[in-house]
Design an enzyme around this catalytic site. Structure first.
Site, mmCIF file in Angstrom:
data_model
loop_
_atom_site.group_PDB
_atom_site.id
_atom_site.type_symbol
_atom_site.label_atom_id
_atom_site.label_comp_id
_atom_site.label_asym_id
_atom_site.label_seq_id
_atom_site.Cartn_x
_atom_site.Cartn_y
_atom_site.Cartn_z
ATOM 1 N N ARG A 1 13.253 5.343 12.052
ATOM 2 C CA ARG A 1 11.803 6.072 11.975
ATOM 3 C C ARG A 1 11.005 5.763 13.425
ATOM 4 N NH1 ARG A 1 9.328 5.198 6.459
ATOM 5 N NH2 ARG A 1 7.882 6.811 7.289
ATOM 6 N N TYR B 1 11.028 8.827 0.731
ATOM 7 C CA TYR B 1 11.017 7.508 -0.311
ATOM 8 C C TYR B 1 11.879 8.051 -1.492
ATOM 9 C CZ TYR B 1 7.657 5.624 3.070
ATOM 10 O OH TYR B 1 7.259 5.030 4.122
ATOM 11 N N PRO C 1 0.841 -1.283 -0.027
ATOM 12 C CA PRO C 1 0.256 0.022 -0.046
ATOM 13 C C PRO C 1 0.915 1.333 -0.097
ATOM 14 C CG PRO C 1 0.001 -0.979 2.293
ATOM 15 C CD PRO C 1 0.465 -1.955 1.252
ATOM 16 N N ASN C 2 0.387 2.198 -0.691
ATOM 17 C CA ASN C 2 1.158 3.738 -1.010
ATOM 18 C C ASN C 2 2.113 3.684 -1.747
ATOM 19 O OD1 ASN C 2 -1.208 5.027 0.785
ATOM 20 N ND2 ASN C 2 -0.283 3.919 2.258
ATOM 21 N N HIS D 1 12.433 -2.599 2.604
ATOM 22 C CA HIS D 1 12.112 -1.238 2.757
ATOM 23 C C HIS D 1 12.882 -0.116 2.071
ATOM 24 C CE1 HIS D 1 9.303 -3.185 5.173
ATOM 25 N NE2 HIS D 1 10.337 -3.997 5.779
ATOM 26 N N ALA E 1 3.028 -0.652 4.910
ATOM 27 C CA ALA E 1 2.680 -0.575 6.467
ATOM 28 C C ALA E 1 2.001 -2.072 6.722
ATOM 29 C CB ALA E 1 1.462 0.216 6.432
ATOM 30 N N ASN F 1 8.145 -5.374 -0.693
ATOM 31 C CA ASN F 1 8.013 -4.491 0.097
ATOM 32 C C ASN F 1 6.302 -4.384 0.587
ATOM 33 O OD1 ASN F 1 7.567 -1.905 1.317
ATOM 34 N ND2 ASN F 1 8.944 -0.714 -0.078
ATOM 35 N N GLU G 1 12.840 -9.524 1.966
ATOM 36 C CA GLU G 1 12.096 -8.248 2.679
ATOM 37 C C GLU G 1 12.521 -6.942 2.468
ATOM 38 O OE1 GLU G 1 10.962 -8.684 6.882
ATOM 39 O OE2 GLU G 1 10.633 -6.207 7.006
ATOM 40 N N ARG H 1 4.742 10.672 -3.010
ATOM 41 C CA ARG H 1 4.526 10.398 -1.546
ATOM 42 C C ARG H 1 5.943 10.751 -0.660
ATOM 43 N NH1 ARG H 1 4.798 4.249 0.953
ATOM 44 N NH2 ARG H 1 4.029 4.969 3.052
HETATM 45 C C1 DQA Z 1 8.230 1.121 3.853
HETATM 46 C C2 DQA Z 1 8.337 1.410 5.218
HETATM 47 C C3 DQA Z 1 7.220 1.189 6.063
HETATM 48 O O1 DQA Z 1 7.015 1.330 7.181
HETATM 49 C C4 DQA Z 1 5.914 2.101 5.221
HETATM 50 O O2 DQA Z 1 4.820 1.730 5.918
HETATM 51 C C5 DQA Z 1 5.948 1.942 3.928
HETATM 52 C C6 DQA Z 1 7.142 1.902 3.176
HETATM 53 C C7 DQA Z 1 9.445 1.492 3.115
HETATM 54 O O3 DQA Z 1 9.629 1.031 1.905
HETATM 55 O O4 DQA Z 1 10.609 2.120 3.554
HETATM 56 O O5 DQA Z 1 4.714 2.202 3.223
HETATM 57 O O6 DQA Z 1 8.129 -0.357 3.371
#
Ligand code: DQA
Length: 143
Positions: free
Chosen positions: A106, A22, A9-10, A99, A76, A73, A97, A17
């Site tokens: 953070r 990011y 998501p997002n 990020h 959240a 990825n 995994e 964003r």
């Molecule tokens: C994320 C880190 C997560 O905490 C966050 O909710 C994201 C992106 C990252 O790529 O740094 O949506 O996975």
């Protein structure tokens, strides 16, 4: 070998964003980078993004059935989705995994991942450069 790069998501809003966190690369640019890297490595790479948890669970089932390695990825969902974890736990091939940000620098709620203990490896904080690195490792070590 076909590798799935699955973004949660997002992440479809990359570029727009929170660019300070990011970066300015869009999801389309990221997908192109991953496919191009796959071409250089001689592996097929399919990049997908969804804001819907059930869709992500379905894609993980597909990767489990196809014995495909996954770069995930989960956004959240990383921090709380037992459904995504349970689906990822069914994978037969390596799971990376990933990020973009260094989640450990953070907010405290980002420090815990429900995925890390079932992942082969975790990459965090290298920006979008983490994706080609993950693919390079999979090309050398999976399949
Ligand atoms: C994320 C880190 C997560 O905490 C966050 O909710 C994201 C992106 C990252 O790529 O740094 O949506 O996975």
């Amino acid at each position: 070998m076909k590798v799935f790069v699955l973004n949660g998501p997002n992440l479809g809003r990359l570029g727009k964003r929170e660019p300070a966190v990011y970066g300015s690369t869009t999801h389309a640019d990221l997908a192109e980078l991953c496919v191009k890297t796959g071409g250089e490595l001689g592996i097929d790479v399919e990049v997908r993004q969804t804001d819907h948890e059930g869709e992500m669970v379905g894609w993980l089932h597909e990767a489990a059935d196809g014995r495909n390695p996954v770069v995930l990825n989960a956004g959240a969902w990383t921090h709380y989705s037992i459904a995504v974890r349970d689906a990822a736990a069914q994978l037969a091939a390596p799971l990376i995994e990933l990020h973009i940000s260094n989640v450990h620098k953070r907010e405290a709620f980002r420090h815990h991942s429900v995925l890390s203990d079932i992942a082969t490896a975790v990459i965090a904080g290298l920006g979008v450069d983490g994706y080609p690195l993950a693919l390079r490792w999979l090309a050398a070590n999976a399949g």
